[in-house]
Design a protein around this motif. Structure first.
Motif, PDB file in Angstrom:
ATOM      1  N   PRO A 103       0.818  -1.221   0.000  1.00  0.00           N
ATOM      2  CA  PRO A 103       0.000   0.000   0.000  1.00  0.00           C
ATOM      3  C   PRO A 103       0.849   1.268   0.000  1.00  0.00           C
ATOM      4  CG  PRO A 103       0.152  -0.836   2.221  1.00  0.00           C
ATOM      5  CD  PRO A 103       0.881  -1.827   1.339  1.00  0.00           C
ATOM      6  N   GLN A 104       0.362   2.288  -0.677  1.00  0.00           N
ATOM      7  CA  GLN A 104       0.955   3.620  -0.605  1.00  0.00           C
ATOM      8  C   GLN A 104      -0.168   4.650  -0.665  1.00  0.00           C
ATOM      9  OE1 GLN A 104       4.265   4.574  -3.098  1.00  0.00           O
ATOM     10  NE2 GLN A 104       5.522   2.999  -2.183  1.00  0.00           N
ATOM     11  N   ILE A 105       0.055   5.784   0.001  1.00  0.00           N
ATOM     12  CA  ILE A 105      -0.917   6.875  -0.028  1.00  0.00           C
ATOM     13  C   ILE A 105      -0.186   8.192  -0.257  1.00  0.00           C
ATOM     14  CG2 ILE A 105      -2.802   5.876   1.334  1.00  0.00           C
ATOM     15  CD1 ILE A 105      -1.586   7.063   3.820  1.00  0.00           C
ATOM     16  N   ALA A 106      -0.927   9.172  -0.777  1.00  0.00           N
ATOM     17  CA  ALA A 106      -0.410  10.521  -0.980  1.00  0.00           C
ATOM     18  C   ALA A 106      -1.577  11.488  -0.817  1.00  0.00           C
ATOM     19  CB  ALA A 106       0.211  10.667  -2.366  1.00  0.00           C
ATOM     20  N   VAL A 107      -1.265  12.736  -0.508  1.00  0.00           N
ATOM     21  CA  VAL A 107      -2.294  13.755  -0.308  1.00  0.00           C
ATOM     22  C   VAL A 107      -1.915  14.987  -1.107  1.00  0.00           C
ATOM     23  CG1 VAL A 107      -3.685  14.958   1.418  1.00  0.00           C
ATOM     24  CG2 VAL A 107      -2.396  12.936   2.088  1.00  0.00           C
ATOM     25  N   ASN A 108      -2.889  15.573  -1.801  1.00  0.00           N
ATOM     26  CA  ASN A 108      -2.584  16.821  -2.500  1.00  0.00           C
ATOM     27  C   ASN A 108      -2.954  18.022  -1.636  1.00  0.00           C
ATOM     28  OD1 ASN A 108      -5.344  17.400  -2.787  1.00  0.00           O
ATOM     29  ND2 ASN A 108      -5.423  16.853  -4.951  1.00  0.00           N
ATOM     30  N   ARG A 109      -2.732  19.218  -2.145  1.00  0.00           N
ATOM     31  CA  ARG A 109      -2.926  20.436  -1.342  1.00  0.00           C
ATOM     32  C   ARG A 109      -4.389  20.753  -1.087  1.00  0.00           C
ATOM     33  NH1 ARG A 109       1.070  24.565  -4.345  1.00  0.00           N
ATOM     34  NH2 ARG A 109       0.198  23.470  -6.135  1.00  0.00           N
ATOM     35  N   ARG A 110      -5.294  20.082  -1.780  1.00  0.00           N
ATOM     36  CA  ARG A 110      -6.729  20.257  -1.533  1.00  0.00           C
ATOM     37  C   ARG A 110      -7.257  19.223  -0.555  1.00  0.00           C
ATOM     38  NH1 ARG A 110      -9.945  19.185  -5.223  1.00  0.00           N
ATOM     39  NH2 ARG A 110      -8.579  18.057  -6.653  1.00  0.00           N
ATOM     40  N   GLY A 111      -6.364  18.382  -0.044  1.00  0.00           N
ATOM     41  CA  GLY A 111      -6.768  17.383   0.937  1.00  0.00           C
ATOM     42  C   GLY A 111      -7.296  16.097   0.343  1.00  0.00           C
ATOM     43  N   VAL A 112      -7.171  15.904  -0.970  1.00  0.00           N
ATOM     44  CA  VAL A 112      -7.611  14.660  -1.592  1.00  0.00           C
ATOM     45  C   VAL A 112      -6.576  13.577  -1.303  1.00  0.00           C
ATOM     46  CG1 VAL A 112      -8.214  13.506  -3.752  1.00  0.00           C
ATOM     47  CG2 VAL A 112      -8.825  15.910  -3.406  1.00  0.00           C
ATOM     48  N   VAL A 113      -7.029  12.440  -0.811  1.00  0.00           N
ATOM     49  CA  VAL A 113      -6.149  11.332  -0.465  1.00  0.00           C
ATOM     50  C   VAL A 113      -6.182  10.306  -1.592  1.00  0.00           C
ATOM     51  CG1 VAL A 113      -5.583   9.572   1.261  1.00  0.00           C
ATOM     52  CG2 VAL A 113      -6.705  11.701   1.962  1.00  0.00           C
ATOM     53  N   TYR A 114      -5.008   9.948  -2.088  1.00  0.00           N
ATOM     54  CA  TYR A 114      -4.880   8.938  -3.126  1.00  0.00           C
ATOM     55  C   TYR A 114      -4.274   7.680  -2.504  1.00  0.00           C
ATOM     56  CZ  TYR A 114      -5.137  13.089  -6.138  1.00  0.00           C
ATOM     57  OH  TYR A 114      -5.511  14.254  -6.749  1.00  0.00           O
ATOM     58  N   ALA A 115      -4.716   6.518  -2.976  1.00  0.00           N
ATOM     59  CA  ALA A 115      -4.179   5.256  -2.469  1.00  0.00           C
ATOM     60  C   ALA A 115      -3.999   4.263  -3.603  1.00  0.00           C
ATOM     61  CB  ALA A 115      -5.114   4.662  -1.415  1.00  0.00           C
ATOM     62  N   VAL A 116      -2.930   3.490  -3.537  1.00  0.00           N
ATOM     63  CA  VAL A 116      -2.730   2.357  -4.442  1.00  0.00           C
ATOM     64  C   VAL A 116      -2.358   1.144  -3.610  1.00  0.00           C
ATOM     65  CG1 VAL A 116      -2.036   3.718  -6.452  1.00  0.00           C
ATOM     66  CG2 VAL A 116      -0.292   2.883  -4.869  1.00  0.00           C
ATOM     67  N   CYS A 117      -2.641  -0.027  -4.158  1.00  0.00           N
ATOM     68  CA  CYS A 117      -2.233  -1.261  -3.501  1.00  0.00           C
ATOM     69  C   CYS A 117      -2.211  -2.366  -4.538  1.00  0.00           C
ATOM     70  CB  CYS A 117      -3.168  -1.616  -2.352  1.00  0.00           C
ATOM     71  SG  CYS A 117      -4.819  -2.152  -2.861  1.00  0.00           S
ATOM     72  N   LEU A 118      -1.704  -3.492  -4.123  1.00  0.00           N
ATOM     73  CA  LEU A 118      -1.689  -4.674  -4.967  1.00  0.00           C
ATOM     74  C   LEU A 118      -2.801  -5.586  -4.468  1.00  0.00           C
ATOM     75  CD1 LEU A 118      -0.064  -5.920  -7.308  1.00  0.00           C
ATOM     76  CD2 LEU A 118       1.305  -7.105  -5.593  1.00  0.00           C
ATOM     77  N   ASN A 119      -3.851  -5.728  -5.275  1.00  0.00           N
ATOM     78  CA  ASN A 119      -5.004  -6.557  -4.925  1.00  0.00           C
ATOM     79  C   ASN A 119      -4.787  -7.963  -5.474  1.00  0.00           C
ATOM     80  OD1 ASN A 119      -6.927  -5.427  -3.306  1.00  0.00           O
ATOM     81  ND2 ASN A 119      -8.322  -4.848  -4.927  1.00  0.00           N
ATOM     82  N   GLY A 120      -3.838  -8.682  -4.903  1.00  0.00           N
ATOM     83  CA  GLY A 120      -3.448  -9.937  -5.521  1.00  0.00           C
ATOM     84  C   GLY A 120      -2.745  -9.636  -6.844  1.00  0.00           C
ATOM     85  N   PHE A 121      -2.426 -10.663  -7.601  1.00  0.00           N
ATOM     86  CA  PHE A 121      -1.828 -10.417  -8.916  1.00  0.00           C
ATOM     87  C   PHE A 121      -2.895 -10.181  -9.972  1.00  0.00           C
ATOM     88  CE2 PHE A 121       1.829 -12.864  -7.042  1.00  0.00           C
ATOM     89  CZ  PHE A 121       2.637 -11.753  -6.910  1.00  0.00           C
ATOM     90  N   ARG A 122      -4.120 -10.579  -9.705  1.00  0.00           N
ATOM     91  CA  ARG A 122      -5.242 -10.241 -10.567  1.00  0.00           C
ATOM     92  C   ARG A 122      -6.411  -9.897  -9.673  1.00  0.00           C
ATOM     93  NH1 ARG A 122      -5.899 -14.208 -15.616  1.00  0.00           N
ATOM     94  NH2 ARG A 122      -7.112 -12.429 -16.331  1.00  0.00           N
ATOM     95  N   PRO A 123      -6.906  -8.676  -9.645  1.00  0.00           N
ATOM     96  CA  PRO A 123      -6.687  -7.629 -10.625  1.00  0.00           C
ATOM     97  C   PRO A 123      -5.371  -6.884 -10.527  1.00  0.00           C
ATOM     98  CG  PRO A 123      -8.155  -6.832  -8.933  1.00  0.00           C
ATOM     99  CD  PRO A 123      -7.885  -8.273  -8.638  1.00  0.00           C
ATOM    100  N   GLY A 124      -4.546  -7.089  -9.553  1.00  0.00           N
ATOM    101  CA  GLY A 124      -3.239  -6.440  -9.524  1.00  0.00           C
ATOM    102  C   GLY A 124      -3.268  -5.043  -8.949  1.00  0.00           C
ATOM    103  N   VAL A 125      -2.562  -4.097  -9.573  1.00  0.00           N
ATOM    104  CA  VAL A 125      -2.422  -2.735  -9.065  1.00  0.00           C
ATOM    105  C   VAL A 125      -3.750  -1.980  -9.225  1.00  0.00           C
ATOM    106  CG1 VAL A 125      -1.231  -0.535  -9.326  1.00  0.00           C
ATOM    107  CG2 VAL A 125       0.033  -2.676  -9.583  1.00  0.00           C
ATOM    108  N   VAL A 126      -4.270  -1.485  -8.112  1.00  0.00           N
ATOM    109  CA  VAL A 126      -5.523  -0.733  -8.151  1.00  0.00           C
ATOM    110  C   VAL A 126      -5.340   0.622  -7.468  1.00  0.00           C
ATOM    111  CG1 VAL A 126      -7.019  -2.761  -8.277  1.00  0.00           C
ATOM    112  CG2 VAL A 126      -6.395  -1.812  -6.043  1.00  0.00           C
ATOM    113  N   PHE A 127      -6.181   1.575  -7.852  1.00  0.00           N
ATOM    114  CA  PHE A 127      -6.126   2.953  -7.351  1.00  0.00           C
ATOM    115  C   PHE A 127      -7.498   3.344  -6.825  1.00  0.00           C
ATOM    116  CE2 PHE A 127      -7.334   7.326  -8.224  1.00  0.00           C
ATOM    117  CZ  PHE A 127      -6.327   8.064  -7.632  1.00  0.00           C
ATOM    118  N   ALA A 128      -7.504   4.129  -5.747  1.00  0.00           N
ATOM    119  CA  ALA A 128      -8.746   4.713  -5.217  1.00  0.00           C
ATOM    120  C   ALA A 128      -8.403   6.070  -4.622  1.00  0.00           C
ATOM    121  CB  ALA A 128      -9.373   3.802  -4.171  1.00  0.00           C
TER     122      ALA A 128
END
Length: 198
Positions: A103-128
């Motif tokens: 898992p990794q997360i990041a935040v922009n200056r408007r407070g929006v939080v981004y996240a990615v993770c590996l959801n198994g190998f399929r579906p694999g890399v996902v973003f929310a």
């Protein structure tokens, strides 16, 4: 205060000096608070990641909860002094995904939080993403489709520009979005000489 002492990292006399470190140099904050454990001593968690909102006092943390191999996210509105209850994100839903890692997360200056993770190998890399400090999240977007394998997503974000790099065996792929993750451009890739490169 945090104090550094100079050290000799190589016995070779021709090794370069480290001009940025001087003996007994003091820098940074005047003190650090004592660390606080997230959860019980028996909890078995991997890969913690922290992101701080650059325009407010909100701080976010994500980790892999090894039992049952799912991601835990939590948020603090007071720079980490207190935390809201943790919750799972990158949810598996109806998909039978064996585990969630990286898992990794990041935040922009408007407070929006981004996240990615590996959801198994399929579906694999996902973003929310979340616009309410992690209370609700968008539906997961798969970034490595139609690849059959991907690993080690790495997230970088600046305002609405979001980049996610991940490796596929000996290739490095980068997916990019310039509208905060709503849409994604075609992935760019390059081949390198070794695997596990992000």
């Amino acid at each position: 205060s945090l104090t550094l002492s100079s050290c000799n990292i190589a016995k070779d006399a021709s090794a370069p000096a480290l001009p940025f470190v001087t003996r007994d140099e003091t820098f940074g904050p005047s003190h650090f608070e004592n660390e606080r454990r997230w959860g019980r001593p028996s909890d078995y968690r991997w890969e913690p990641f922290v992101a701080a909102d650059p325009s407010s006092s909100w701080v976010y943390q994500i980790t892999t909860d090894q039992r049952p191999n799912s991601l835990l996210f939590r948020a603090s509105s007071d720079r980490g002094h207190t935390w809201l209850a943790p919750r799972q994100i990158c949810r598996r839903g109806k998909l039978r995904i064996p585990w969630q890692f990286d898992p990794q997360i990041a935040v922009n200056r408007r407070g929006v939080v981004y996240a990615v993770c590996l959801n198994g190998f399929r579906p694999g890399v996902v973003f929310a993403r979340s616009e309410d400090h992690g209370r609700t999240w968008t539906r997961d977007i798969r970034l490595d489709k139609p690849l059959r394998y991907s690993d080690k997503p790495t997230l970088i974000a600046s305002d609405n520009d979001v980049y996610v790099a991940f490796n596929v065996y000996d290739a490095l792929y980068v997916a990019s979005s310039h509208d905060g993750g709503a849409t994604w451009r075609d992935r760019k890739s390059t081949r390198l000489n070794s695997s596990h490169i992000t």
